[in-house]
Design a protein around this motif. Structure first.
Motif, PDB file in Angstrom:
ATOM      1  N   GLY A 282       0.626  -1.293   0.061  1.00  0.00           N
ATOM      2  CA  GLY A 282      -0.044   0.082  -0.027  1.00  0.00           C
ATOM      3  C   GLY A 282       0.891   1.181   0.106  1.00  0.00           C
ATOM      4  N   VAL A 283       2.181   1.300  -0.165  1.00  0.00           N
ATOM      5  CA  VAL A 283       3.301   2.318  -0.403  1.00  0.00           C
ATOM      6  C   VAL A 283       2.954   3.191  -1.689  1.00  0.00           C
ATOM      7  N   LEU A 284       2.968   2.100  -2.780  1.00  0.00           N
ATOM      8  CA  LEU A 284       3.028   2.799  -3.896  1.00  0.00           C
ATOM      9  C   LEU A 284       1.654   2.467  -4.704  1.00  0.00           C
ATOM     10  N   SER A 285       1.212   3.223  -5.317  1.00  0.00           N
ATOM     11  CA  SER A 285      -0.072   3.081  -6.034  1.00  0.00           C
ATOM     12  C   SER A 285       0.124   3.126  -7.512  1.00  0.00           C
ATOM     13  N   TYR A 286      -0.954   2.583  -8.468  1.00  0.00           N
ATOM     14  CA  TYR A 286      -0.846   2.575  -9.874  1.00  0.00           C
ATOM     15  C   TYR A 286      -0.658   3.987 -10.191  1.00  0.00           C
ATOM     16  N   GLU A 287      -1.418   4.789  -9.699  1.00  0.00           N
ATOM     17  CA  GLU A 287      -1.491   6.185 -10.303  1.00  0.00           C
ATOM     18  C   GLU A 287      -0.318   6.891 -10.023  1.00  0.00           C
ATOM     19  N   VAL A 288       0.371   6.585  -9.013  1.00  0.00           N
ATOM     20  CA  VAL A 288       1.931   7.423  -8.737  1.00  0.00           C
ATOM     21  C   VAL A 288       2.730   6.652  -9.853  1.00  0.00           C
ATOM     22  N   LEU A 289       2.803   5.396  -9.873  1.00  0.00           N
ATOM     23  CA  LEU A 289       3.639   4.660 -11.190  1.00  0.00           C
ATOM     24  C   LEU A 289       3.365   5.169 -12.428  1.00  0.00           C
ATOM     25  N   ALA A 290       2.161   5.177 -12.888  1.00  0.00           N
ATOM     26  CA  ALA A 290       1.680   5.851 -14.034  1.00  0.00           C
ATOM     27  C   ALA A 290       2.347   7.093 -14.395  1.00  0.00           C
ATOM     28  N   ARG A 291       2.186   8.146 -13.460  1.00  0.00           N
ATOM     29  CA  ARG A 291       2.525   9.341 -13.628  1.00  0.00           C
ATOM     30  C   ARG A 291       4.159   9.609 -13.722  1.00  0.00           C
ATOM     31  N   SER A 292       4.927   8.628 -12.891  1.00  0.00           N
ATOM     32  CA  SER A 292       6.374   8.811 -12.857  1.00  0.00           C
ATOM     33  C   SER A 292       7.118   7.720 -13.917  1.00  0.00           C
TER      34      SER A 292
END
Length: 346
Positions: A226-236
């Motif tokens: 629960g530390v990294l979400s897909y939204e954060v990974l997709a933006r980065s």
């Protein structure tokens, strides 16, 4: 009491003490895995001794395997020098009586022995990895919950497979990397590699590839936690790809284009796989998550009526409830029979 009786009594006492100590040593563990600190230290010592013993045994096997093959398997030295011998003869120095043998240089009297011991130690750690990984897992697992144990087993197996995959890719790439590095300026000079230089380059390349292949698994673990979400990974995503290429250019021991591109492309593909895993995992997590958990703390959540209250018999609110009407009369309340009157009036 006779001497024989005294001896029997002493033996009985000794036997009883021995049984007590045996029972203490064989005391069963608690179901939740808790134990005193001293027992933790004893267990850690035992598992470390088992792991070190396994590494010592496999080190001896690796030392023997370095110069001898078995059951149709070539020697470890022949396997490791295979990429170097696959380089065209014009790009490397030919050694031997006939000038056509594929050998490495040794520039010191102890270099061959120390090199063999170093390779044997590396092979021993790799071959004994099932034993010391199991000892590590058995020491940690009593303090984990059931779902944590399940995820731990899956991630441990995936980590081992990814490391092996990275090592195999490094073994394949090193031929092209050495051919590129040794063929630059081969019309002027010929490169003669020593065993220490070659094996250091090979082991470093294998370690870099193996460890780099664990980066996508780390991303997946952070998403599960629960530390990294897909939204954060997709933006980065673009920044991650750029960082992977920079890491590959800096971490590759030879800084040649073949190993750098192979490492960067492979890790980028695995990172994309981990991002897609995060997308599917987050979608399933949102589907299983209750709606009222996403409501702000200062907002009221909608509560559905309880089962059996739908229809005509349902209790429905038609507005604010009226205030209760005051009781009539101003006479003071009378106490029960035999008592005094109350002073309060309504």
């Amino acid at each position: 009491m006779t001497q024989t009786g005294t001896e029997k009594a002493g033996a009985t006492r000794k036997g009883g003490a021995g049984r007590v100590l045996s029972k203490r040593r064989r005391r069963p563990r608690n179901p939740d895995g808790t134990m005193p600190l001293l027992e933790h230290i004893y267990e850690l010592r035992t598992r470390l001794l088992i792991a070190v013993g396994a590494i010592v045994l496999t080190l001896g096997f690796g030392f023997w395997w370095y110069g001898s093959g078995f059951l149709g398997v070539p020697s470890l030295g022949s396997i490791l020098t295979g990429p170097y011998c696959d380089i065209p003869p014009g790009a490397r120095l030919q050694l031997g009586a006939n000038g056509d043998d594929c050998r490495l240089l040794a520039t010191g009297p102890f270099e061959q022995f120390m090199l063999r011991l170093k390779v044997a130690a590396t092979a021993g750690i790799v071959l004994a990895s099932p034993v010391w990984l199991y000892q590590l897992w058995a020491f940690i697992t009593p303090g984990l919950h059931r779902n944590e144990k399940r995820y731990g087993i899956v991630f441990t197996i995936l980590a081992a497979l990814l490391f092996v995959g990275g090592a195999v890719l490094a073994y394949v790439v090193i031929v092209h990397a050495l051919e590129f590095l040794l063929s630059i300026g081969d019309n002027v000079q010929t490169t003669a590699l020593s065993g220490t230089q070659y094996f250091s380059f090979l082991i470093h390349l294998i370690l870099i590839f193996g460890v780099s292949f664990e980066i996508p698994l780390l991303i997946a673990m952070l998403n599960v936690a629960g530390v990294l979400s897909y939204e954060v990974l997709a933006r980065s995503r673009r920044g991650i790809v750029m960082g992977v290429f920079v890491f590959a250019a800096v971490a590759s021991p030879g800084q040649d284009p073949f190993s750098m591109l192979a490492l960067a492309v492979a890790v980028c593909v695995l990172v994309e796989v981990s991002i897609q895993f995060a997308r599917l995992h987050d979608r399933r997590r949102k589907k299983d998550r209750a709606e009222w958990l996403d409501v702000d703390d200062e907002s009221a959540s909608t509560i559905a009526p309880a089962d059996g209250l739908e229809g005509s018999d349902a209790v429905r609110s038609t507005g604010p409830l009226p205030a209760p009407a005051p009781l009539g009369g101003t006479q003071p309340l009378q106490a029960p029979s035999g008592g005094a009157a109350y002073d309060d009036t309504i």
